[in-house]
Scaffold this active site. Structure first.
Site, mmCIF file in Angstrom:
data_model
loop_
_atom_site.group_PDB
_atom_site.id
_atom_site.type_symbol
_atom_site.label_atom_id
_atom_site.label_comp_id
_atom_site.label_asym_id
_atom_site.label_seq_id
_atom_site.Cartn_x
_atom_site.Cartn_y
_atom_site.Cartn_z
ATOM 1 N N GLU A 259 23.408 0.147 -18.752
ATOM 2 C CA GLU A 259 22.361 0.561 -19.647
ATOM 3 C C GLU A 259 22.079 -1.074 -20.999
ATOM 4 O O GLU A 259 23.512 -1.490 -20.920
ATOM 5 C CB GLU A 259 23.287 1.233 -20.893
ATOM 6 N N THR A 303 15.069 5.503 -19.666
ATOM 7 C CA THR A 303 16.442 5.112 -18.719
ATOM 8 C C THR A 303 16.155 6.266 -17.468
ATOM 9 O O THR A 303 16.508 5.903 -16.585
ATOM 10 C CB THR A 303 17.667 5.945 -19.090
ATOM 11 N N HIS A 420 23.959 1.905 -25.621
ATOM 12 C CA HIS A 420 22.610 1.956 -26.069
ATOM 13 C C HIS A 420 23.176 2.000 -27.031
ATOM 14 O O HIS A 420 23.793 2.125 -27.724
ATOM 15 C CB HIS A 420 22.941 3.229 -25.289
ATOM 16 N N ASP A 479 18.169 -1.059 -16.878
ATOM 17 C CA ASP A 479 17.474 -0.464 -16.805
ATOM 18 C C ASP A 479 16.215 -0.465 -17.476
ATOM 19 O O ASP A 479 15.358 0.111 -17.518
ATOM 20 C CB ASP A 479 17.987 1.714 -17.424
ATOM 21 N N HIS A 480 16.329 -1.202 -18.943
ATOM 22 C CA HIS A 480 15.499 -1.832 -19.270
ATOM 23 C C HIS A 480 16.119 -2.014 -20.983
ATOM 24 O O HIS A 480 17.375 -2.673 -20.819
ATOM 25 C CB HIS A 480 15.306 0.162 -20.636
#
Length: 716
Positions: A259, A303, A420, A479-480
């Site tokens: 994440e 996500t 996150h 993911d990002h």
């Protein structure tokens, strides 16, 4: 002077203009302090300053048609409040996503709202009171009669004149905008352009119209429209590398979703210590193929966009989340279904948040996932979770009871959450000494990334002890981005760069995320320099497993193929190649970071831009119109979502295991019908904490009709 002003405010029109002015002022405040609108010339600056006026006058003038005195004042304040909610929601959204809220995002908010409350509070600041102070003060002045209510209604022709003038003013605004940026509304530009030229209200209406057009296109889609998409993907197909094809055939596939994990974390040191020592070791291992020029390609779906690309090799939507908007109805040719039908893989997702987050509980069924072990399967009470779900160390550890019952080979995905935003972690979970910047997000980011690294190490230790490691291929990816562009000036010195010299090119380079394919036992692994993105993962994995991707509609290409397309498209239509980075039409040299103004290079870039535009448009057409419902590849059976129910997952696994008896291939069966749970070791202090009555997240499983309360599988 003040007396005249007060007398004017005590009239209906005076009160109207007071609210218009105050709303204009706080909109400009947001433009200048929150939104990166990129004003490049005097006309753009002028349009930015005036664009809120016409739409605000139009909306507020609707109250002019109300003749009753009290109703007029409260309706006008109500309109003001609604518009302020829209403005402030965009402020909060932009702080996290560096983007503006679309209608799709607004209408899909119920599917992504769980867990966002803490994040939103973390993004709020004391200065935000400026967005609400005017409404609160003026409402109080009206109630206390400090502002007197004018009993004279606005004449109809006056009301109509104001509304007409607002429409004419917007028309003039649009004309000037088109003169500065031709085809502003007919071509798909960055949403920032629409806001800069026309304002938040106009952008929201414009986006709503586009959204409705998409819905209409979906309803009227025809089978023949698929041919254009299919022709492109067939011509774009990259044949597998013979040396790599089938290298991991028959192995389990374990996808670990890191994440918000950015590439710069790899090998990064803080206070002389590695932030992610285990992942660094894995990244450089000769049993791992790592990609140093791998980019995330997500849009507003964040996500969920990353998941969609990895599972289907199609892009997320230009606005909103595909999972939230289309996941319940779309036809997919996704990894779990392909692997099950081609090589008898079982499949599962492990995630410590609620099943409905990003509409996963519906989308996964259409993708063919057999099991979804969400937060309802774990004890997330007390300090075991953050606002986004079960802490990573506990997710990995407590998943063993479900993982060991899966029939092999299996395809599983772990979605971690501790790293996150806003990167919160209890003090007992970390001793890592982080940075001491003025930005708490940056300081906390290194701590949660270190925690994630420890979590993955513990899981790997278990896999080795249990005997799963040697039979598996582990895919790890970020993911990002984790830190938004607003943090870059503070982050720059940590990365050895100057904040004063930071450019859009530098921000684009930070969109790199790790991508690692770990195949224990091989010795040919290395760090690859190939350029690629999340869209390329599925064909790469399929070919490593010895499964051809040629028959499926996929926009990505095998990263190991000699025919691999190394142009990486971003969702806003910017792109990166091995030589150039192209941002809003500006070309940067990857080697120097300097802008390029060369005719020959421009021709090459124009050709690449056309390809990027075409690929994104075709993917949008495929997904928005659900064109895959018209195409069934050879040997592929369309997924029937009604065959899947994510309640009582463990019981279903045990039933299958018992039915297969001696033919069962689960780890539990292979271990002499004994659990491997005792092989898992974690230093997570919460592992020994007793279950409590409180939880930081709301736990429900939409498929569990018997209960909507917090539960853990161990007590089922």
């Amino acid at each position: 002077m003040f007396t005249k002003f007060r007398q004017y405010v005590n009239t209906r029109i005076g009160f109207f203009w007071l609210l218009v002015f105050l709303f204009w002022a706080k909109t400009i405040y947001a433009y200048l302090t929150e939104f990166s609108l990129g004003v490049a010339d005097p006309l753009q600056a002028f349009l930015m300053l005036v664009n809120p006026i016409a739409t605000t006058v139009f909306l507020f003038s609707l109250a002019f048609y109300i003749r009753k005195t009290g109703v007029y004042y409260y309706i006008l304040l109500f309109i003001d409040a609604l518009d302020t909610i829209l403005l402030y929601a965009n402020v909060i959204y932009h702080r996290e996503f560096t983007d503006f809220m679309t209608v799709s995002t607004i209408t899909g908010v119920s599917k992504v709202s769980q867990g966002l409350t803490g994040s939103s509070l973390a993004l709020a600041s004391w200065g935000d009171v400026l967005y609400w102070a005017d409404i609160i003060v003026i409402l109080a002045l009206v109630i206390l009669h400090r502002i007197k209510q004018d009993t004279r209604p606005i004449k109809k022709h006056t009301a109509f004149a104001y509304t007409s003038a607002a429409i004419a003013g917007f028309g003039l605004n649009l004309t000037l905008a088109e003169s500065n940026r031709p085809q502003l509304l007919t071509r798909t530009f960055d949403r920032t352009y629409i806001v800069k030229y026309l304002g938040i209200d106009a952008f929201t209406v414009y986006d709503g119209i586009k959204d409705e057009q998409t819905n209409h296109q979906r309803a009227s889609a025809k089978k023949s429209e698929l041919d254009t998409v299919k022709d492109y993907t067939e011509s774009h197909y990259a044949a597998p590398n013979a040396k790599m094809y089938g290298l991991a055939k028959g192995r389990n596939v374990i996808v670990i979703h890191l994440e918000s994990f950015q590439q710069f974390l790899i090998d990064q040191k803080v206070n002389g210590k590695e932030v992610t020592p285990f992942l660094n070791k894995l990244y450089h291992s000769n049993s791992t193929y790592s990609f140093k020029n791998f980019f995330h390609q997500v849009g507003q779906g964040k996500t969920s966009d990353a998941e969609n690309m990895l599972e289907t090799s199609t892009y997320g939507l230009s606005t909103g989340s595909l999972f939230s908007q289309l996941g319940s109805d779309n036809t997919f040719q996704a990894a779990p279904a392909i692997l099950n039908q081609r090589a008898n893989y079982s499949s599962a997702v492990f995630h410590g948040n609620v099943a409905s987050f990003w509409n996963r509980n519906n989308t996964y069924k259409n993708m063919g996932y057999q099991y979804f072990f969400d937060a309802s399967y774990f004890d997330t009470t007390g300090d075991k979770s953050t606002g986004y779900g079960l802490k990573d160390k506990l997710l990995f550890k407590n998943s063993v009871q479900y993982l060991e019952r899966l029939q092999q080979p299996f395809y599983v995905k772990y979605i971690t959450v501790t790293n996150h935003f806003p990167f919160t972690l209890d003090k007992e979970d970390t001793t890592f000494k982080t940075t001491d910047t003025s930005d708490s997000a940056i300081n906390d980011y290194f701590q949660t990334a270190h925690y994630l690294d420890q979590s993955v190490k513990e899981f790997y230790t278990y896999l080795q002890k249990a005997g799963l490691l040697k039979n598996s291929m582990i895919v790890l990816y970020g993911d990002h981005y984790g830190l938004s562009n607003s943090e870059n000036s503070t982050l720059a010195p940590i990365l050895g760069k100057s904040a004063d010299d930071w450019t859009s090119f530098d921000s684009a380079q930070l969109q790199r995320v790790p991508f690692m394919i770990n195949i224990p036992g091989i010795k040919s692994g290395k760090v690859e320099s190939t350029y690629g993105g999340e869209i390329d993962v599925l064909p790469t994995i399929l070919h490593l497993l010895g499964i051809s991707s040629k028959r499926y509609i996929q926009f990505g290409t095998d990263l190991f193929s000699k025919q691999h397309d190394s142009t990486v498209a971003f969702r806003n239509r910017d792109f990166v190649t091995s030589k150039y980075t192209v941002l809003s039409g500006k070309i940067y040299d990857n080697a120097t970071g300097e802008t390029i103004d060369d005719e020959a290079v421009q021709k090459t870039v124009d050709k690449d831009q056309k390809k990027v535009d075409k690929e994104l448009s075709l993917s949008d057409s495929l997904n928005n119109k659900n064109l895959l419902r018209f195409y069934t590849p050879k040997g592929f059976k369309k997924v029937d979502a009604s065959n899947y129910n994510y309640a009582d997952g463990l019981e279903k696994e045990i039933q299958i295991q018992n039915k297969l008896a001696g033919k069962s291939t689960s780890l539990y069966s292979k271990n002499g019908n004994k659990s491997t749970d005792s092989l898992y070791t974690t230093d997570a202090p919460e592992a020994s904490h007793k279950k409590t009555d409180s939880t930081r997240i709301k736990i429900t499983n939409p498929d569990d009709t018997d209960s909507t309360t917090t539960s853990s599988s161990s007590s089922k």
